[in-house]
Design a protein around this motif. Sequence first.
Motif, mmCIF file in Angstrom:
data_model
loop_
_atom_site.group_PDB
_atom_site.id
_atom_site.type_symbol
_atom_site.label_atom_id
_atom_site.label_comp_id
_atom_site.label_asym_id
_atom_site.label_seq_id
_atom_site.Cartn_x
_atom_site.Cartn_y
_atom_site.Cartn_z
ATOM 1 N N LYS A 265 -5.969 3.942 -16.723
ATOM 2 C CA LYS A 265 -6.704 4.907 -17.543
ATOM 3 C C LYS A 265 -8.157 4.999 -17.070
ATOM 4 O O LYS A 265 -8.804 3.976 -16.825
ATOM 5 N N LEU A 266 -8.645 6.223 -16.944
ATOM 6 C CA LEU A 266 -10.024 6.465 -16.570
ATOM 7 C C LEU A 266 -10.900 6.403 -17.810
ATOM 8 O O LEU A 266 -10.707 7.154 -18.759
ATOM 9 N N HIS A 267 -11.874 5.480 -17.799
ATOM 10 C CA HIS A 267 -12.827 5.354 -18.895
ATOM 11 C C HIS A 267 -14.168 5.868 -18.405
ATOM 12 O O HIS A 267 -14.747 5.330 -17.455
ATOM 13 N N LEU A 268 -14.663 6.899 -19.052
ATOM 14 C CA LEU A 268 -15.908 7.529 -18.643
ATOM 15 C C LEU A 268 -17.126 6.714 -19.048
ATOM 16 O O LEU A 268 -18.216 6.900 -18.522
ATOM 17 N N CYS A 269 -16.934 5.797 -19.993
ATOM 18 C CA CYS A 269 -18.015 4.916 -20.450
ATOM 19 C C CYS A 269 -17.383 3.635 -20.962
ATOM 20 O O CYS A 269 -16.310 3.667 -21.570
ATOM 21 N N LEU A 270 -18.037 2.502 -20.711
ATOM 22 C CA LEU A 270 -17.531 1.225 -21.206
ATOM 23 C C LEU A 270 -17.381 1.249 -22.718
ATOM 24 O O LEU A 270 -16.513 0.587 -23.273
ATOM 25 N N PHE A 271 -18.222 2.033 -23.375
ATOM 26 C CA PHE A 271 -18.195 2.089 -24.834
ATOM 27 C C PHE A 271 -17.732 3.455 -25.339
ATOM 28 O O PHE A 271 -18.177 3.933 -26.379
ATOM 29 N N GLY A 272 -16.845 4.069 -24.588
ATOM 30 C CA GLY A 272 -16.260 5.339 -25.014
ATOM 31 C C GLY A 272 -15.122 5.127 -26.003
ATOM 32 O O GLY A 272 -14.709 4.003 -26.285
ATOM 33 N N GLU A 273 -14.613 6.234 -26.502
ATOM 34 C CA GLU A 273 -13.587 6.161 -27.531
ATOM 35 C C GLU A 273 -12.190 5.908 -26.974
ATOM 36 O O GLU A 273 -11.358 5.308 -27.630
ATOM 37 N N ALA A 274 -11.896 6.386 -25.776
ATOM 38 C CA ALA A 274 -10.539 6.242 -25.251
ATOM 39 C C ALA A 274 -10.530 6.435 -23.754
ATOM 40 O O ALA A 274 -11.462 6.986 -23.168
ATOM 41 N N GLY A 275 -9.446 5.975 -23.122
ATOM 42 C CA GLY A 275 -9.258 6.195 -21.709
ATOM 43 C C GLY A 275 -8.324 7.367 -21.480
ATOM 44 O O GLY A 275 -7.540 7.743 -22.361
#
Length: 323
Positions: A265-275
């Motif tokens: 899963k691509l996570h756009l931010c370490l503290f984002g809502e979902a991958g």
Amino acid sequence: MLQDAHGREFSYLRLSITDVCNYRCNYCLPDGYQCESKQQHLSLDEIKTLVSAFARNGIEKVRITGGEPSLRRDLCDIITVIKNTPGIKKVALTTNAHQLDRHVKAWANAGLDALNVSCDSLDGRMLKAIIGRNNLTELLNGLAIAQTTTISSIKINTVLLKQYNYAQIQDLIAWVKDKPISLRFIELMQTLDNKVYFEKNHVSAQHVADKLTAEGWQAIQRSKSAGPAKEFYHPDSLGKVGFIAPYSKDFCQSCNRLRISSLGKLHLCLFGEAGHDLRPLLTKDKQHQLDACIDALLNDKPLSHFLHQGISGCTSDLAMLGG
């Protein structure tokens, strides 16, 4: 070059190859790794396809993370595959030093360029209090061996904790004075599960910056593919010292990194809502779709995290994405 809607360009990929960790760091997994169900981590072929796609789109540096990446038996194969990917200039690895002294030569021979090792204290008793065990001997032996290999960059990561190792900062700085190692103090971050712990142990990285400046340390300009650390050098020190300050006002402004979970899963931010799940596209016949998907998803990358508001997204612990 991959670019988001805010004009930031991305040359750095953090790739988690497992979410499993064998340590019980009190700032990350105080109760140890919780295996709720067996998960199928990315295969070697999937990693090859994934890294090739990002390299085609401007990624030059890949950092292998976990959990603890050394727990994967095929780690050397993973390093080699990434190193041999056209466009990739640097392969790095972050480890908790588990059996570092036994494996670091093999990692170097596989093509590893850079090594980051977690070391939260040079006192064995303090280490055990923080990470659940005293691994200081294998850590120090592993670092000594690493310095004899072709690995060109060795860094130490130390999480600052007010109730634990904060009083030992000077000992760590003195330790790297005669070593070609970069020491980075990491500001404790709040996650979904550590609010009380965070409030008791958070130390602002600005204290470190002020201390270094007062002692004659001078800032080093970051390279394009560098991580988030602000590093300093001193004419009397062979080693460098820096800090990672996620709560600084300009932390996200220079973001150049993307994250892939061990499940693809691509996570756009370490503290984002979902991958965003890329796994269905990790086949040779879907390269164009994969490229288009990555490019489109970057338009959703937020300008900043919301840590200042106490919002840490879906991140329950740092091991789940390797930080």
